[in-house]
Design an enzyme around this catalytic site. Sequence first.
Site, mmCIF file in Angstrom:
data_model
loop_
_atom_site.group_PDB
_atom_site.id
_atom_site.type_symbol
_atom_site.label_atom_id
_atom_site.label_comp_id
_atom_site.label_asym_id
_atom_site.label_seq_id
_atom_site.Cartn_x
_atom_site.Cartn_y
_atom_site.Cartn_z
ATOM 1 N N GLY A 46 0.831 -1.190 0.000
ATOM 2 C CA GLY A 46 0.000 0.000 0.000
ATOM 3 C C GLY A 46 0.866 1.240 0.000
ATOM 4 O O GLY A 46 2.029 1.211 0.420
ATOM 5 N N GLN A 51 2.830 9.961 1.479
ATOM 6 C CA GLN A 51 4.151 9.338 1.517
ATOM 7 C C GLN A 51 5.044 9.735 0.342
ATOM 8 O O GLN A 51 6.252 9.528 0.393
ATOM 9 C CB GLN A 51 4.026 7.813 1.557
ATOM 10 C CG GLN A 51 3.409 7.293 2.842
ATOM 11 C CD GLN A 51 3.236 5.793 2.780
ATOM 12 O OE1 GLN A 51 2.225 5.303 2.298
ATOM 13 N NE2 GLN A 51 4.238 5.072 3.270
ATOM 14 N N CYS A 94 6.084 -0.248 7.600
ATOM 15 C CA CYS A 94 5.679 0.875 6.755
ATOM 16 C C CYS A 94 6.857 1.323 5.908
ATOM 17 O O CYS A 94 7.988 1.392 6.395
ATOM 18 C CB CYS A 94 5.205 2.019 7.648
ATOM 19 S SG CYS A 94 4.712 3.498 6.744
ATOM 20 N N LEU A 95 6.587 1.647 4.648
ATOM 21 C CA LEU A 95 7.631 2.135 3.755
ATOM 22 C C LEU A 95 8.221 3.457 4.241
ATOM 23 O O LEU A 95 9.367 3.770 3.936
ATOM 24 C CB LEU A 95 7.080 2.300 2.337
ATOM 25 C CG LEU A 95 6.587 1.026 1.658
ATOM 26 C CD1 LEU A 95 5.911 1.347 0.328
ATOM 27 C CD2 LEU A 95 7.722 0.033 1.469
ATOM 28 N N HIS A 136 -4.222 1.327 7.877
ATOM 29 C CA HIS A 136 -2.852 1.830 7.813
ATOM 30 C C HIS A 136 -2.740 2.964 6.780
ATOM 31 O O HIS A 136 -2.201 4.035 7.077
ATOM 32 C CB HIS A 136 -1.899 0.683 7.460
ATOM 33 C CG HIS A 136 -0.466 1.093 7.383
ATOM 34 N ND1 HIS A 136 0.437 0.789 8.376
ATOM 35 C CD2 HIS A 136 0.232 1.781 6.432
ATOM 36 C CE1 HIS A 136 1.626 1.275 8.038
ATOM 37 N NE2 HIS A 136 1.525 1.875 6.859
ATOM 38 N N GLU A 137 -3.267 2.735 5.588
ATOM 39 C CA GLU A 137 -3.145 3.737 4.516
ATOM 40 C C GLU A 137 -4.019 4.960 4.774
ATOM 41 O O GLU A 137 -3.597 6.095 4.524
ATOM 42 C CB GLU A 137 -3.462 3.115 3.153
ATOM 43 C CG GLU A 137 -2.538 1.983 2.746
ATOM 44 C CD GLU A 137 -1.051 2.292 2.835
ATOM 45 O OE1 GLU A 137 -0.653 3.463 2.658
ATOM 46 O OE2 GLU A 137 -0.275 1.352 3.084
ATOM 47 N N HIS A 140 -2.405 7.331 7.140
ATOM 48 C CA HIS A 140 -1.443 8.238 6.502
ATOM 49 C C HIS A 140 -2.128 9.508 6.015
ATOM 50 O O HIS A 140 -1.584 10.604 6.156
ATOM 51 C CB HIS A 140 -0.769 7.560 5.299
ATOM 52 C CG HIS A 140 0.408 6.719 5.647
ATOM 53 N ND1 HIS A 140 1.551 7.209 6.232
ATOM 54 C CD2 HIS A 140 0.622 5.399 5.474
ATOM 55 C CE1 HIS A 140 2.423 6.242 6.402
ATOM 56 N NE2 HIS A 140 1.880 5.116 5.953
#
Length: 171
Positions: A46, A51, A94-95, A136-137, A140
């Site tokens: 995702g 991000q 997480c990225l 999670h997304e 963000h």
Amino acid sequence: MAILDIITYPDKFLSKKAKPVVNIDGALQKTIDDMIETMYNAPGIGLASIQIGCDKSIIVYDPSYGENPKSLSVLLNPRITETSGEIVSENEGCLSVPDFRSDVNRSASLIVEALNREGKPLQIEAKEYLAIVLQHEIDHLNGILFIDRISKLKKGLYKRHLLKQLKQNEA
């Protein structure tokens, strides 16, 4: 398409709230395509627009890691309208928070309302793994990182580790 840079913690942009998408045009479609390529290249399941330094409310996700082309989804202006139950997202990562994973308490199921990339309204009923990915997304887009949902002690340990790495990189 282009692979974009992914912003990492502690960049302040990650705590910014996304603005609603109001104009679905060619520029937005290019941003979505670039996000998809960036997510797969990372590799991740995702990616939220915040991000990559875009303050529009966009998420892309593929819980299959690209193994099933039909699993790729794009959501514009997603919002959680209902949640129920509780589940522990084990070893969540997480990225934008490299080299750190932790257990996170999440809702076990939820309903998300959004627009698809063509602007058509949709509703998603998600459980367990997909519910975790969406939470999670969407977090963000609300300026929340998964480390904001863990204990202060664990977050503090990560911050100290990160500061140490940053100092070593400067030397």
